[in-house]
Design a protein around this motif. Structure first.
Motif, short mmCIF file in Angstrom:
data_model
loop_
_atom_site.label_atom_id
_atom_site.label_comp_id
_atom_site.label_asym_id
_atom_site.label_seq_id
_atom_site.Cartn_x
_atom_site.Cartn_y
_atom_site.Cartn_z
N ALA A 1 8.94 -37.42 19.24
CA ALA A 1 10.38 -37.14 19.26
C ALA A 1 10.69 -35.67 18.97
N HIS A 2 9.76 -34.99 18.29
CA HIS A 2 10.03 -33.60 17.88
C HIS A 2 9.03 -32.60 18.46
N ALA A 3 8.12 -33.07 19.30
CA ALA A 3 7.08 -32.20 19.84
C ALA A 3 7.66 -31.04 20.65
N GLY A 4 8.73 -31.31 21.38
CA GLY A 4 9.35 -30.26 22.17
C GLY A 4 9.90 -29.14 21.31
N GLU A 5 10.54 -29.51 20.20
CA GLU A 5 11.08 -28.51 19.28
C GLU A 5 9.94 -27.70 18.64
N ALA B 1 6.97 -27.06 19.96
CA ALA B 1 6.43 -26.15 20.98
C ALA B 1 7.36 -24.96 21.18
N LYS B 2 8.66 -25.23 21.18
CA LYS B 2 9.64 -24.15 21.35
C LYS B 2 9.57 -23.17 20.19
N ALA B 3 9.37 -23.67 18.97
CA ALA B 3 9.29 -22.80 17.80
C ALA B 3 8.07 -21.88 17.89
N ILE B 4 6.95 -22.42 18.34
CA ILE B 4 5.75 -21.59 18.50
C ILE B 4 5.97 -20.54 19.58
N TRP B 5 6.55 -20.96 20.69
CA TRP B 5 6.83 -20.02 21.78
C TRP B 5 7.74 -18.89 21.30
N GLN B 6 8.76 -19.24 20.53
CA GLN B 6 9.69 -18.23 20.04
C GLN B 6 9.01 -17.26 19.09
N THR B 7 8.09 -17.78 18.26
CA THR B 7 7.32 -16.88 17.38
C THR B 7 6.54 -15.87 18.20
N CYS B 8 5.89 -16.35 19.24
CA CYS B 8 5.08 -15.46 20.08
C CYS B 8 5.96 -14.49 20.86
N ASP B 9 7.14 -14.94 21.27
CA ASP B 9 8.08 -14.03 21.93
C ASP B 9 8.54 -12.95 20.96
N VAL B 10 8.81 -13.34 19.71
CA VAL B 10 9.21 -12.36 18.70
C VAL B 10 8.10 -11.33 18.49
N ILE B 11 6.85 -11.78 18.46
CA ILE B 11 5.73 -10.86 18.27
C ILE B 11 5.66 -9.86 19.41
N TRP B 12 5.66 -10.37 20.65
CA TRP B 12 5.56 -9.47 21.79
C TRP B 12 6.74 -8.50 21.85
N SER B 13 7.93 -9.01 21.58
CA SER B 13 9.12 -8.15 21.61
C SER B 13 9.04 -7.07 20.53
N ALA B 14 8.60 -7.46 19.33
CA ALA B 14 8.49 -6.49 18.23
C ALA B 14 7.46 -5.41 18.53
N LEU B 15 6.46 -5.76 19.34
CA LEU B 15 5.41 -4.79 19.68
C LEU B 15 5.75 -4.00 20.94
N GLY B 16 6.96 -4.19 21.45
CA GLY B 16 7.43 -3.35 22.55
C GLY B 16 7.15 -3.86 23.94
#
Length: 226
Positions: free
Chosen positions: A113-117, A119-134
């Motif tokens: 029931a919560h697997a999608g959320e 996965a989205k949280a992990i994706w957002q963490t990785c997006d934050v990392i890439w964005s922070a690194l330019g």
């Protein structure tokens, strides 16, 4: 003056963290947090419609914010890019003050029931990392970078949860090996693209990938074609 939704949500989270180790991210924890903060349950539900699930996601976002703050203060310019990625993942895990809260979160987001959320949280963490690194990619590379880092990050979190070595040294060695694997895969992809015998076979997939664009709205995933 009444607290803002964000302030109230953070108060709820702080109260919930004292219960998560025993009761997990559950309705029981949510109700206990609401009672301890003196918030009306209807107001608490307005802030967190899914109860403890929303608090778990808030806790995850708090860790992302702490990582970004540390990245902004760190001097990483002399590091190789793969080492900057490793540093960001390490900063993210070191931002965790309560490993049991993460362990309970992994259990929560493993539920269908919560697997999608999760996965989205992990994706957002990785997006934050890439964005922070330019990272400024706008094509299919936007997706592949975040997808590969999501795999590395997820595996590292699971390893870290069971790591009892001093200073989590075994985790950082594990992380380095996973990033090395990614770099080897990237080299393999580059070699394949350069192979003249494979160019006709790759024409179709390459055309399709060329149509992919990074999402304009980070809440609009996975993005768009054309």
């Amino acid at each position: 003056m009444s607290p803002t939704y964000e302030e109230a949500r953070n108060h709820l989270l702080d109260a919930a963290l004292t219960h998560v180790a025993f009761d997990g991210w559950t309705e029981e924890t949510f109700r206990a947090a609401a009672a301890e903060t003196g918030l009306d349950m209807d107001f608490a539900r307005a802030i967190c419609p899914r109860g403890a699930v929303d608090l778990a996601l808030t806790y995850h976002a708090r860790g992302d914010a702490a990582m970004v703050e540390r990245l902004a203060a760190a001097e990483l310019s002399e590091l190789r890019f793969r080492d900057r990625i490793a540093a960001a993942v390490r900063f993210r895990l070191e931002a965790v003050e309560d490993k049991e809260a993460v362990r309970r979160g992994v259990t929560l987001f493993a539920l269908p029931a919560h697997a999608g959320e999760g996965a989205k949280a992990i994706w957002q963490t990785c997006d934050v990392i890439w964005s922070a690194l330019g990272d400024s990619s706008e094509d299919v590379n936007w997706y592949t970078k975040r997808a590969t880092l999501s795999a590395v990050y997820s595996a590292t979190v699971l390893y870290w949860l069971g790591d009892e070595t001093p200073g989590h040294e075994a985790t950082w060695e594990f992380l380095d090996r996973r990033i090395d694997n990614v770099m080897q895969f990237e080299k393999f992809k580059a070699d394949v693209q350069k192979n003249p015998l494979l160019k006709p076979l790759l024409a179709g997939p390459n055309w399709l990938f060329a149509q992919m664009r990074a999402p304009r709205d980070k809440g609009d995933l996975p993005g768009s074609l054309g």
